[in-house]
Scaffold this active site. Structure first.
Site, PDB file in Angstrom:
ATOM      1  N   ARG A   1       0.858  -1.175   0.000  1.00  0.00           N
ATOM      2  CA  ARG A   1       0.000   0.000   0.000  1.00  0.00           C
ATOM      3  C   ARG A   1       0.900   1.232   0.000  1.00  0.00           C
ATOM      4  NH1 ARG A   1       1.655   1.556   4.134  1.00  0.00           N
ATOM      5  NH2 ARG A   1       0.660   3.579   3.802  1.00  0.00           N
ATOM      6  N   GLY A   2       0.286   2.404  -0.209  1.00  0.00           N
ATOM      7  CA  GLY A   2       1.049   3.631  -0.382  1.00  0.00           C
ATOM      8  C   GLY A   2       1.154   3.928  -1.867  1.00  0.00           C
TER       9      GLY A   2
ATOM     10  N   ARG B   1      -7.073  -0.814  -7.140  1.00  0.00           N
ATOM     11  CA  ARG B   1      -7.403   0.256  -6.204  1.00  0.00           C
ATOM     12  C   ARG B   1      -7.567   1.544  -7.011  1.00  0.00           C
ATOM     13  NH1 ARG B   1      -4.556   0.799  -0.562  1.00  0.00           N
ATOM     14  NH2 ARG B   1      -6.620   1.671  -0.133  1.00  0.00           N
TER      15      ARG B   1
ATOM     16  N   GLN C   1      -2.608   2.084  10.080  1.00  0.00           N
ATOM     17  CA  GLN C   1      -1.310   2.225   9.419  1.00  0.00           C
ATOM     18  C   GLN C   1      -0.328   3.027  10.265  1.00  0.00           C
ATOM     19  OE1 GLN C   1      -4.325   2.833   8.012  1.00  0.00           O
ATOM     20  NE2 GLN C   1      -4.294   2.554   5.796  1.00  0.00           N
TER      21      GLN C   1
ATOM     22  N   ASP D   1      -2.463  10.665  -2.002  1.00  0.00           N
ATOM     23  CA  ASP D   1      -2.717   9.610  -2.977  1.00  0.00           C
ATOM     24  C   ASP D   1      -3.077  10.168  -4.348  1.00  0.00           C
ATOM     25  OD1 ASP D   1      -2.923   6.630  -1.753  1.00  0.00           O
ATOM     26  OD2 ASP D   1      -3.282   8.137  -0.216  1.00  0.00           O
TER      27      ASP D   1
ATOM     28  N   LYS E   1      -5.487   9.427   3.152  1.00  0.00           N
ATOM     29  CA  LYS E   1      -6.153   8.511   4.066  1.00  0.00           C
ATOM     30  C   LYS E   1      -7.251   9.201   4.869  1.00  0.00           C
ATOM     31  CE  LYS E   1      -5.534   5.055   4.156  1.00  0.00           C
ATOM     32  NZ  LYS E   1      -6.300   4.043   3.367  1.00  0.00           N
TER      33      LYS E   1
END
Length: 330
Positions: A49-50, A83, A179, A220, A231
């Protein structure tokens, strides 16, 4: 800084290995991937993720598609659907598209994307460090395991600590996926940076006490006016920072800017399983069958942003002009 990257490429076995971020910090388990299908599933399930890390992983996913003899159009489609919010995924796939049918060129391009991530984030870390001082608050995870380089917001934090500019970091736990608690705390501990974990609803308290001097977060996807998705919980932090007169900085590579979007209203926001809210690492914390929602991201308006940290420097308002100039100079 001791760095654990989210992936490694085995040239002999032609295999991509991902560290399973779902199992950190309890154990470091590496997962082998040998196809684009496996890669898309790993991205969707948050093994990796990221935004920058997802982009590099998707690039190698297309290499694996070549090696596995998968239909390349279907492989690209599966990766694109894994995603929806992080734009780095789509930028990476766009770059890989011109090398369809050429394995060695695809592998060279994936390696180039990874090298660029490292160079870019080293520059972001250096520029970001210059705006930080005292005690800093961050949200979610933006270190090496989320990027594949030095990190964005966390890279700036570590560099600022190395320079003696900051003394302490407040780490939001980042409900519901934790996270911050599981990953950022782990990375800062490895880096030797003094930090304290807090629940998300404690941020206003410490701001009111004067114990937060800046907020720095990741991105993101950013629109051309400076609105950005990050997030869930980031928007609330920006509102709190504005109320308390605290500078608020998003840190991102310019590859996370979506030049097709004038503002953040059209950024697609992923909604994940409600079970991630009603359960904590598999343990139920709400009545059985109780409804829940889990938007994974929110959009912070540019009007709450002090400056945007990029590899080209810190951009100040008007953000549309600054971002346009930065993108044009690439």
């Amino acid at each position: 800084m001791e760095r654990t990257l989210p992936f490694r490429w085995d040239d002999d076995a032609r295999t991509l290995w991902l560290i399973d971020q779902r199992r950190l910090p309890d154990e470091e388990v590496w997962v082998p991937l040998t196809s684009a299908h496996d890669t898309a599933e790993a991205i969707r399930d948050m093994v990796v993720r990221g935004a920058p890390a997802i982009g590099v992983t998707a690039a190698y996913g297309m290499v694996l598609a070549h090696l596995a003899g998968e239909d390349l159009d279907e492989a690209e489609r599966a990766l694109a659907e894994s995603r929806p919010t992080a734009v780095n995924l789509f930028h990476a796939l766009e770059r890989m598209r011109s090398h369809k049918g050429d394995l060695e060129a695809s592998l060279a391009e994936a390696r180039a994307i990874w090298r660029e991530v490292e160079r870019t984030e080293k520059a972001i870390s250096e520029h970001g460090a210059r705006v930080l001082k005292g005690q800093v608050l961050t949200h979610c995870n933006t270190g090496p395991i989320a990027t594949g380089g030095y990190g964005t917001a966390i890279g700036a934090i570590v560099e600022a600590y190395r320079q003696g500019r900051i003394s302490h970091v407040w780490v939001d736990e980042t409900r519901p996926y934790l996270q911050g608690a599981r990953l950022t705390a782990w990375e800062l501990q490895k880096a030797g940076v003094p930090a304290t974990l807090i629940s998300d609803n404690m941020a206003a308290h410490f701001m009111k006490l004067g114990e937060v001097n800046q907020v720095i977060v990741g991105v993101d996807r950013m629109a051309m006016n400076g609105d950005f998705a990050n997030k869930i919980g980031t928007y609330g932090l920006a509102v709190l920072a504005r109320h308390h007169g605290i500078p608020f900085y998003p840190a991102l590579p310019l590859s996370s800017v979506d030049s097709k979007l004038d503002d953040g209203s059209a950024i697609p926001l992923e909604e994940r399983s409600a079970e991630e809210v009603t359960h904590l690492r598999g343990v139920p914390i709400a009545p059985a069958g109780f409804p829940a929602r889990h938007p994974a991201f929110d959009v912070t308006p540019h009007t709450l942003v002090t400056g945007i940290v990029t590899e080209k420097g810190v951009i100040y308002p008007p953000f549309d002009e600054g971002l346009e100039g930065a993108l044009a100079s690439d």
